[in-house]
Scaffold this motif. Structure first.
Motif, short mmCIF file in Angstrom:
data_model
loop_
_atom_site.label_atom_id
_atom_site.label_comp_id
_atom_site.label_asym_id
_atom_site.label_seq_id
_atom_site.Cartn_x
_atom_site.Cartn_y
_atom_site.Cartn_z
N ALA A 46 9.54 -5.18 -5.83
CA ALA A 46 8.14 -5.00 -6.35
C ALA A 46 7.92 -3.58 -6.93
O ALA A 46 8.76 -2.85 -6.59
CB ALA A 46 7.14 -5.42 -5.40
N VAL A 47 6.95 -3.51 -7.50
CA VAL A 47 6.55 -2.00 -7.99
C VAL A 47 4.91 -1.90 -7.53
O VAL A 47 4.21 -3.04 -7.60
CB VAL A 47 6.65 -1.84 -9.57
N ILE A 48 4.61 -0.84 -7.28
CA ILE A 48 3.11 -0.55 -7.05
C ILE A 48 2.76 0.50 -8.00
O ILE A 48 3.36 1.56 -8.02
CB ILE A 48 2.74 0.06 -5.41
N ILE A 49 1.50 0.17 -8.71
CA ILE A 49 1.27 1.06 -9.93
C ILE A 49 0.12 2.08 -9.30
O ILE A 49 -0.95 1.54 -8.65
CB ILE A 49 0.93 0.37 -10.99
N SER A 101 7.14 -8.77 -8.53
CA SER A 101 5.64 -8.76 -7.94
C SER A 101 5.04 -7.34 -8.11
O SER A 101 5.66 -6.16 -8.13
CB SER A 101 5.72 -8.97 -6.41
N ILE A 102 4.07 -7.22 -8.84
CA ILE A 102 3.23 -6.01 -9.29
C ILE A 102 1.96 -5.88 -8.69
O ILE A 102 1.14 -6.80 -8.51
CB ILE A 102 3.14 -6.16 -10.98
N PHE A 103 1.62 -4.77 -8.18
CA PHE A 103 0.67 -4.39 -7.19
C PHE A 103 0.05 -3.21 -7.96
O PHE A 103 0.67 -2.31 -8.31
CB PHE A 103 0.68 -4.13 -5.98
N THR A 104 -1.10 -2.83 -7.51
CA THR A 104 -2.07 -1.53 -8.04
C THR A 104 -2.51 -1.10 -6.89
O THR A 104 -3.25 -1.64 -5.95
CB THR A 104 -2.99 -1.78 -9.08
N THR A 138 -0.88 8.75 -10.58
CA THR A 138 -0.48 8.40 -12.07
C THR A 138 1.21 8.29 -11.97
O THR A 138 1.86 9.06 -12.40
CB THR A 138 -0.61 9.36 -12.94
N GLY A 139 1.65 6.88 -11.24
CA GLY A 139 2.98 6.81 -11.21
C GLY A 139 3.29 5.41 -10.78
O GLY A 139 2.52 4.65 -10.57
N ILE A 140 4.45 5.35 -10.09
CA ILE A 140 5.09 4.22 -9.90
C ILE A 140 5.52 4.30 -8.16
O ILE A 140 6.39 5.14 -8.36
CB ILE A 140 6.20 3.57 -10.66
N CYS A 141 5.60 3.23 -7.44
CA CYS A 141 6.34 3.25 -6.30
C CYS A 141 7.05 2.14 -6.27
O CYS A 141 6.66 0.85 -6.36
CB CYS A 141 5.23 2.98 -4.92
#
Length: 260
Positions: free
Chosen positions: A191-194, A215-218, A115-118
């Motif tokens: 980018a961020v990874i969710i 750019s956004i990833f999960t 439950t967070g962001i990289c």
């Protein structure tokens, strides 16, 4: 005392030639307060830059035994406590901890519980001063002649951690400063990874603060491959059995970001 050079990549004291193209910062996102902090990173272009006493390792800088020829020093040694003079110099340093790995299930679990962001940063500009941690079981003794030498010994010790922390693959920026935040310019956040468990009520306002071209990833746990990956957040699985566009290595991620 022979100290490690800080211009090379070290794993258990072995010099490595490759420097990462990307560096990563994990942040939890499970409350309104944490949402404000994550938005602040993007909006203000800054990261929290804590002093040593705010870090999560209670043995920070313990890999270097600094000996001082001052009254009462042996009392501090007997009590297994840092001498006040050394402690005072330590607190002048601020440390930004980063990782070279965004696909570590252990780091995602430990720092965010998914439950967070990289946050993914290009290793350029202000981030080029980041240096790798040397993981070691050794404690080295030093006898600085003045405060300047002591400060340099402390700085070097902040790039050494015990072997149990190896999984973090950590890089650090260390500065003597009074700044509480480390600022970065436009274009460095790549980018961020969710985390795939991040609640929608917190995720939606965070996504609204992101630049439109980011750019956004999960995260995507690959249960049969036994590894953690990431997929573009806007990917829609149509159930046709096609191969998912899962990224599982930092090199793959860096290539995708570089090629747009």
């Amino acid at each position: 005392m022979k100290m490690l050079a800080m211009g090379q990549n070290y794993i258990r004291g072995i010099a490595m030639s490759k420097e990462p193209e990307l560096l990563f910062k994990y942040r939890k996102l499970s409350s309104e307060t944490e949402l404000e902090r994550c938005i602040d990173i993007v909006a203000q272009k800054r990261l929290y830059f804590p002093t040593i006493d705010k870090l999560n390792d209670r043995l920070e800088a313990a890999s270097v035994d600094i000996r001082l020829p001052v009254a009462g020093y042996q009392i501090a040694v007997a009590a297994e406590r840092t001498h006040p003079i050394v402690e005072g110099v330590k607190q002048r340093f601020h440390v930004l901890s980063l990782s070279e790995n965004c696909f570590s299930s252990q780091l995602w679990g430990y720092y965010t519980d998914y439950t967070g962001i990289c946050f993914c940063f290009k290793n350029e500009g202000v981030f080029r001063q980041a240096k790798p941690i040397c993981y070691t079981s050794q404690i080295e003794e030093t006898r600085p002649k003045n405060l300047a030498e002591m400060a340099e010994d402390i700085r070097t010790s902040l790039f050494r951690k015990q072997l149990g922390w190896e999984r973090e693959q950590e890089w650090r920026i260390v500065e003597e400063t009074q700044e509480r935040f480390f600022s970065f310019p436009d274009g460095i956040l790549a980018a961020v990874i969710i985390g795939d468990r991040t609640p929608n009520k917190l995720l939606e306002p965070f996504l609204q603060c992101l630049p439109s071209n980011l750019s956004i990833f999960t995260t995507y746990p690959c249960m049969f491959s036994g590894c953690l990956g990431a997929i573009p957040t806007d990917y829609v699985d149509r159930g046709g059995g096609e191969r998912l566009p899962v990224i599982t290595t930092v090199d793959e991620l860096a290539a995708i970001l570089k090629n747009g």
